[in-house]
Design a protein around this motif. Structure first.
Motif, mmCIF file in Angstrom:
data_model
loop_
_atom_site.group_PDB
_atom_site.id
_atom_site.type_symbol
_atom_site.label_atom_id
_atom_site.label_comp_id
_atom_site.label_asym_id
_atom_site.label_seq_id
_atom_site.Cartn_x
_atom_site.Cartn_y
_atom_site.Cartn_z
ATOM 1 N N SER A 1 -16.779 -31.378 28.753
ATOM 2 C CA SER A 1 -17.450 -30.201 28.177
ATOM 3 C C SER A 1 -17.891 -29.250 29.271
ATOM 4 C CB SER A 1 -18.655 -30.660 27.351
ATOM 5 O OG SER A 1 -19.586 -31.352 28.173
ATOM 6 N N PRO B 1 -15.190 -28.493 18.460
ATOM 7 C CA PRO B 1 -14.935 -29.740 19.223
ATOM 8 C C PRO B 1 -14.726 -30.951 18.315
ATOM 9 C CG PRO B 1 -16.775 -28.518 20.175
ATOM 10 C CD PRO B 1 -16.459 -27.877 18.891
ATOM 11 N N GLN C 1 -11.569 -33.377 18.485
ATOM 12 C CA GLN C 1 -11.671 -34.820 18.747
ATOM 13 C C GLN C 1 -10.946 -35.627 17.672
ATOM 14 O OE1 GLN C 1 -15.810 -35.750 19.237
ATOM 15 N NE2 GLN C 1 -16.018 -34.510 21.139
#
Length: 457
Positions: free
Chosen positions: A18, A81, A85
């Motif tokens: 990140s 995100p 994922q």
């Protein structure tokens, strides 16, 4: 469980990555490979796991999803995100060896650099930005090499084609020179033949002019001789006629016992007597025994029992009296010209034009038979779309004006065509027509006068 498959290492990598981000857009090849991987893994997610902007594409096939949802997929992968994922988890399940190698930081060298970059973008292992950049550069180098090879191949092909075109152009030029030489020789031959033909034409024209001149001389001579022969023939015929006349007169004089002088004298006397009788008839002179006129008889006065001027005025016909039309038509060789529509629209305007014509012509036919006068009826034909199928009645001439001409103009032409002194009566209520024909020597009468006269038929 979420889309990462419960892999603690993946969660740790995602947290570590990140802090890293690309400082430039994804290379086009890497972006296309990322969208393809996401579209393939898209179908393994539940409806609830899909972001709202991607749910309309849930029922699409992977290929259609990669085609129509490419922009939405790329934007969601970059900005969501959790969704990335989940797609990374599906990738780990599909390609575990590649995922483990990327986690270990040793990407397999045999794998396509674009696949390595796309997997690194989705899994986000440490150093994934460098992997993506390196894959993009490698893909660009490969693309440049392919483009260079294709360009070199095209250049070689163009050179070969250029050589062929040059060879063909040389051959065509040689052939064109040979053809041009042949055409030049043929043109020279044609020019020689043309000059020869022009000379022949000039000689023929000169000979023709000579023959025409000789022919004109012969014609002139023949015409002169013919004129002389005709004159001689007329002279001989005249002499023959005189001789025959003299012989006949001699024979008649011999038969009657009179000399030729007596015959001439009697002929002159008969001529004078006939002339005197004709003059008497022309002047309407009374016989000699009735010429008892004295000077006092020539003085103008009212005699006992005679008609006074006031009586004469009372007996004169009015302009509206139908008998006036009868008197005009009783004149010798009278010609009645009628403005057709002017009369019909005055007398019976409510009828259709066809019935107006038939009614007027029927009355004129009876009037022509009663009076014996020449009758012409003129209609305006300027607005006719087709010829009028009309059989003129006996004794009536029917005329229509031509295109661009009115019936009034046709009437004026009819009046001008008549000899001076002939009685012409024109029926029209149009003051301009009446004044015009009056100046030309015709007698105008009103349409109402003819309608009253026809009412007595």
């Amino acid at each position: 469980m979420d889309g990462t498959g419960g892999n603690p290492q993946a969660e740790q990598n995602g947290d570590d990555a990140s802090a890293e981000s690309l400082d430039r857009p994804l290379p086009e090849g890497v972006r296309h490979r990322v969208v393809t991987l996401a579209a393939d893994a898209f179908g393994g997610l539940t409806h609830a796991e899909l972001p709202s902007q991607l749910r309309p594409y849930a029922r699409f096939t992977p290929n259609r999803r990669a085609k129509f949802a490419a922009t939405a997929l790329a934007a969601t992968l970059e900005g969501d995100p959790a969704f990335r994922q989940r797609i990374a988890g599906k990738l780990r399940e599909a390609q575990p060896e590649l995922a483990e190698a990327l986690d270990a930081g040793t990407p397999p060298p045999a794998v396509d650099p674009l696949d390595v970059a796309a997997a690194a973008y989705l899994l986000r292992p440490p150093g994934w930005v460098k992997l993506v950049a390196a894959a993009g550069e490698e893909a660009q180098r490969a693309h440049d090499e392919r483009v260079g090879e294709e360009a070199a191949r095209e250049v070689r092909q163009l050179r070969d084609e250029l050589a062929e075109v040059r060879d063909q152009a040389r051959a065509d030029a040689l052939k064109a020179r040979a053809d041009l030489e042949g055409v030049r020789k043929e043109a020279e031959a044609l020019q020689r033949r043309l000059r020869s033909a022009a000379s022949d034409v000039k000689r023929a024209e000169a000979a023709l002019r000579k023959v025409e001149a000789e022919l004109e001389d012969v014609r002139s001579t023949a015409a002169t001789e013919k004129t002389a022969a005709d004159s001689e023939a007329r002279r001989l015929k005249a002499r023959l006629t005189e001789s025959e006349s003299a012989l006949e007169a001699s024979r008649r004089a011999v038969r009657e016992g009179r000399s030729i002088e007596d015959v001439r004298l009697r002929l002159l006397l008969d001529t004078v007597l006939d002339a005197a009788a004709g003059l008497r008839r022309e002047l309407a002179l009374p016989p000699r025994d009735m010429m008892g006129v004295r000077p006092a008889d020539t003085v103008d006065a009212v005699k006992p029992g005679a008609i006074s001027p006031k009586d004469i005025a009372r007996r004169a016909l009015s302009e509206n009296d139908p008998a006036l039309l009868d008197q005009l038509l009783a004149l010798p060789q009278a010609h009645l010209v009628v403005d057709g529509y002017n009369v019909t629209k005055t007398g019976y305007p409510a009828l259709p034009l066809e019935k107006q014509r038939l009614r007027l012509l029927g009355g004129l036919a009876v009037l022509a038979a009663q009076s014996g006068a020449e009758v012409t009826c003129v209609f305006d034909g300027a607005d006719l779309d087709a010829p009028v199928l009309l059989a003129p009645p006996r004794g009536v001439r029917v005329l229509f004006s031509k295109a661009g001409e009115t019936a009034d103009e046709l009437i004026r032409r009819l009046v001008r065509a008549e000899p001076a002194g002939r009685p012409i009566v024109v029926v029209s209520a149009d003051r301009e027509v009446a004044d015009g024909v009056a100046r030309a020597g015709a007698r105008p009468v009103a349409s109402t006068l003819l309608l009253k006269r026809l009412a007595r038929v």
